[in-house]
Scaffold this motif. Structure first.
Motif, short mmCIF file in Angstrom:
data_model
loop_
_atom_site.label_atom_id
_atom_site.label_comp_id
_atom_site.label_asym_id
_atom_site.label_seq_id
_atom_site.Cartn_x
_atom_site.Cartn_y
_atom_site.Cartn_z
N ARG A 14 0.83 -1.21 0.00
CA ARG A 14 0.00 0.00 0.00
C ARG A 14 0.87 1.26 0.00
O ARG A 14 0.60 2.22 -0.72
CB ARG A 14 -0.92 0.01 1.23
CG ARG A 14 -2.36 -0.07 0.82
CD ARG A 14 -3.38 0.14 1.91
NE ARG A 14 -3.02 -0.16 3.26
CZ ARG A 14 -3.19 -1.34 3.86
NH1 ARG A 14 -3.69 -2.35 3.18
NH2 ARG A 14 -2.85 -1.53 5.11
N PHE A 15 1.92 1.24 0.81
CA PHE A 15 2.82 2.41 0.83
C PHE A 15 3.44 2.60 -0.55
O PHE A 15 3.49 3.72 -1.07
CB PHE A 15 3.90 2.24 1.91
CG PHE A 15 4.81 3.43 1.99
CD1 PHE A 15 4.39 4.59 2.64
CD2 PHE A 15 6.06 3.42 1.40
CE1 PHE A 15 5.21 5.73 2.70
CE2 PHE A 15 6.89 4.54 1.46
CZ PHE A 15 6.47 5.69 2.11
N SER A 18 1.25 4.26 -2.96
CA SER A 18 0.89 5.65 -2.67
C SER A 18 1.91 6.64 -3.25
O SER A 18 1.70 7.85 -3.17
CB SER A 18 0.78 5.85 -1.16
OG SER A 18 2.08 5.80 -0.58
N LEU A 19 3.01 6.14 -3.80
CA LEU A 19 4.10 7.04 -4.19
C LEU A 19 3.94 7.63 -5.59
O LEU A 19 4.64 8.56 -5.97
CB LEU A 19 5.44 6.29 -4.09
CG LEU A 19 5.83 5.88 -2.66
CD1 LEU A 19 7.04 4.94 -2.68
CD2 LEU A 19 6.12 7.10 -1.78
N ASN A 101 3.09 7.47 6.92
CA ASN A 101 2.08 8.54 6.89
C ASN A 101 2.41 9.50 5.75
O ASN A 101 3.33 9.25 4.95
CB ASN A 101 2.06 9.27 8.25
CG ASN A 101 3.45 9.78 8.62
OD1 ASN A 101 4.26 10.10 7.76
ND2 ASN A 101 3.74 9.86 9.91
N ASP A 102 1.67 10.60 5.68
CA ASP A 102 1.85 11.54 4.57
C ASP A 102 3.26 12.12 4.50
O ASP A 102 3.81 12.35 3.43
CB ASP A 102 0.84 12.71 4.69
CG ASP A 102 -0.57 12.23 4.38
OD1 ASP A 102 -0.73 11.10 3.88
OD2 ASP A 102 -1.53 12.98 4.67
N GLU A 103 3.83 12.33 5.69
CA GLU A 103 5.20 12.87 5.74
C GLU A 103 6.19 11.88 5.11
O GLU A 103 7.12 12.28 4.40
CB GLU A 103 5.57 13.08 7.21
CG GLU A 103 6.60 14.14 7.48
CD GLU A 103 6.89 14.23 8.97
OE1 GLU A 103 8.05 14.02 9.34
OE2 GLU A 103 5.94 14.47 9.75
N ASP A 104 5.98 10.60 5.38
CA ASP A 104 6.84 9.56 4.81
C ASP A 104 6.69 9.53 3.29
O ASP A 104 7.68 9.40 2.55
CB ASP A 104 6.49 8.19 5.39
CG ASP A 104 6.77 8.10 6.88
OD1 ASP A 104 7.85 8.54 7.31
OD2 ASP A 104 5.89 7.61 7.62
N ILE A 105 5.45 9.62 2.83
CA ILE A 105 5.21 9.60 1.38
C ILE A 105 5.96 10.77 0.73
O ILE A 105 6.68 10.59 -0.25
CB ILE A 105 3.69 9.71 1.07
CG1 ILE A 105 2.96 8.45 1.55
CG2 ILE A 105 3.45 9.92 -0.43
CD1 ILE A 105 1.44 8.53 1.49
N GLN A 106 5.84 11.94 1.33
CA GLN A 106 6.48 13.13 0.77
C GLN A 106 8.01 12.97 0.75
O GLN A 106 8.66 13.29 -0.25
CB GLN A 106 6.08 14.35 1.58
CG GLN A 106 6.28 15.64 0.81
CD GLN A 106 5.91 16.85 1.64
OE1 GLN A 106 5.03 16.79 2.49
NE2 GLN A 106 6.60 17.94 1.40
N GLN A 109 9.01 10.53 -1.92
CA GLN A 109 8.82 11.15 -3.25
C GLN A 109 9.95 12.13 -3.55
O GLN A 109 10.43 12.21 -4.67
CB GLN A 109 7.46 11.85 -3.32
CG GLN A 109 6.31 10.88 -3.52
CD GLN A 109 4.95 11.54 -3.41
OE1 GLN A 109 4.80 12.58 -2.76
NE2 GLN A 109 3.95 10.94 -4.02
#
Ligand SMILES: Cc1cc2nc3c(=O)[nH]c(=O)nc-3n(C[C@H](O)[C@H](O)[C@H](O)COP(=O)(O)O)c2cc1C
Length: 115
Positions: A14-15, A18-19, A101-106, A109
């Protein structure tokens, strides 16, 4: 750039998804540069599937993210990370907790954009 995931229960998958990049399982054939989203096996060890993937594709792996669980495995949280760095010298992008979480995704990226 491809996001390769070693995921048993789907949290890491899932992570990866999300990227915003193409993704594939660690079990599929790889022929392009990638980052690896991996996980921890018993007491902070490197899963055998990750070991064999790294041995086969070391030159194509630009970095790795380790997905751990600080609640259930506090003492060995992301224990595979230093082992992967020591044993294989891969670039460590980030540890994420329970799928991130969103911070990790950012952050991941941003790493991908810099590649
Ligand atoms: C048998 C087992 C051992 C684990 N050991 C650790 C550990 O030592 N440290 C840690 O941070 N997470 C540990 N985990 C948690 C996994 O890294 C976490 O559940 C991760 O989300 C699994 O990824 P997946 O859902 O993509 O399969 C363990 C999980 C299992 C099933």
């Amino acid at each position: 750039m491809i996001i390769v995931y070693d995921s048993n229960t789907g949290v890491g998958k899932r992570f990866a998804e999300s990227l915003g990049y193409p993704t594939q399982s660690i079990k599929e054939k790889l022929d392009a540069p990638c980052i690896l989203i991996t996980r921890n096996a018993g007491a902070g060890k490197i899963p055998w599937s990750t070991k064999s993937f790294i041995k086969k594709h070391q030159g194509l792996i630009k970095g790795f993210v380790n997905n751990g669980d600080s609640i259930k495995h506090g003492k060995t949280y992301c224990g595979a990370t230093p082992l992967i760095i020591e044993k294989y010298g891969l670039v460590h992008i980030r540890n994420i907790d329970q799928g991130g979480n969103d911070e990790d995704i950012q952050a991941v990226q941003e790493f991908l954009e810099s590649c």
